[in-house]
Scaffold this active site. Structure first.
Site: not given
Length: 352
Positions: A138, A292, A322
């Protein structure tokens, strides 16, 4: 600034969020030697396998996720232990400074400084200079990509062997790509939150979130310039099957652009780096999840790397969302596809 944050309840939100995500202190690990150190004044945690090794080991720099706002060494303790044990590598987890207290480029600079320090002292940790990898999920994937680009042209340090980008966020020009439309309300990262985190990292506040979501923060000439890299046209058709509408940004607002123009810097949005940088990048592993909002950032970067002759291993979790990797063995949670994702990373590492 602090007062604005207080008024919107932001400070308490962030403090609470950090508390919830802080992770538990784990006991000793029978297979790993773990120590907390500082590299160039940046706090790090180093994981070294205790078993004897035939030669120097792989070294992995790990930058945690959490929107540049959350996350700590403890939050990712289980993930880092797993990577170190399963791939028999030395892992350095980096505690970079967090937003909104520390704005861009603080997190990027901390990751870069810690990486440079490690690259200068590899023999001390029994690490092979030809096998150093940067890795992050991320926001950490964003930082790994930025560090990798910065080091690509540097000749005085060992070259990175690979970069591992786990559902990275790589651009803030277009929050209406197909994956943003399809997954806008899918936990753990909603579309609004993605823009909110990017603005907190950039400016320490999220004042122009609505304009950024609508696309009025980027001038038409720049939008055109970057269209060759940031465009739904570069996303394979099979990812557009679930409801995607053509999107037209609202009218450009110059004063909003003034506050966010650093979104065009590759250290913040690595997808916007020039080809001359991208073609020098090391072999890459990119993990994406179907559910995501950041899926397309990963797909667009994959295409850029391949177009520039960089070797890419791509692993797509059809049933992934995610943040699934950070939930590995988290408070008794675990998702089989998160474990599959982690294991795909381990087998990529073993191939290096």
């Amino acid at each position: 600034q602090g007062r604005i944050l207080e008024k919107t309840g932001l400070c308490s939100q962030i403090t609470f969020g950090r508390y919830v995500r802080q992770g538990r202190k784990l006991g000793l690990d029978p297979k790993l030697f773990i120590q907390d150190l500082q590299f160039n004044k940046v706090p790090v945690r180093v994981y070294q396998p205790k078993a004897t090794s035939d030669g120097p080991r792989r070294g992995i720099l790990f930058f945690h996720g959490g929107g540049w706002v959350f996350g700590s060494l403890d939050t990712y303790e289980k993930v880092c232990r797993y990577l170190s044990r399963e791939s028999d590598s030395v892992v350095v987890s980096v505690q970079y400074r967090l937003a909104p207290e520390h704005k861009y480029p603080a997190a990027y600079e901390d990751c870069l400084n810690a990486t440079q320090h490690f690259l200068q002292h590899l023999e001390h940790y029994g690490v092979d200079p030809a096998r150093v990898i940067v890795c992050g999920d991320s926001a950490g994937g964003n930082l790994a990509a930025a560090v990798s680009q910065t080091l690509a042209g540097s000749s005085d340090l060992p070259k990175l062997r690979a970069q591992i980008l786990i559902y990275p966020g790589l651009q803030a020009l277009d929050f209406n790509l197909p994956s943003y439309q399809q997954n806008r309300g899918v936990p753990l990262l909603f579309r609004e939150r993605a823009a909110f985190f990017a603005l907190l990292y950039l400016n320490g506040d999220a004042l122009h979130m609505q304009e950024v979501l609508e696309g009025s923060h980027i001038p038409p000439d720049l939008r055109l310039k970057y269209r060759k890299w940031v465009s739904p046209d570069n996303i394979p058709e099979e990812f557009k099957v679930r409801g995607v509408k053509p999107f037209t940004p609202t009218d450009f607002i110059a004063e909003v652009y003034e506050t966010v123009k650093r979104f065009c810097e590759p250290n913040l949005c690595p997808l916007l780096a020039e080809d001359s940088v991208v073609h020098q990048l090391p072999e890459s592993f990119i993990l994406t999840c179907e559910y995501d909002v950041l899926r397309d950032d990963g797909l667009l970067y994959k295409k850029r790397l391949e177009d520039n002759g960089v070797r890419v291993t791509w692993y797509h979790l059809e049933d992934g969302f995610h943040g699934i990797i950070s939930l590995y063995d988290y408070c008794g949670f675990s998702f089989p596809s998160g474990k599959r994702g982690l294991d795909s990373i381990v087998s990529f590492l073993k191939s290096l």
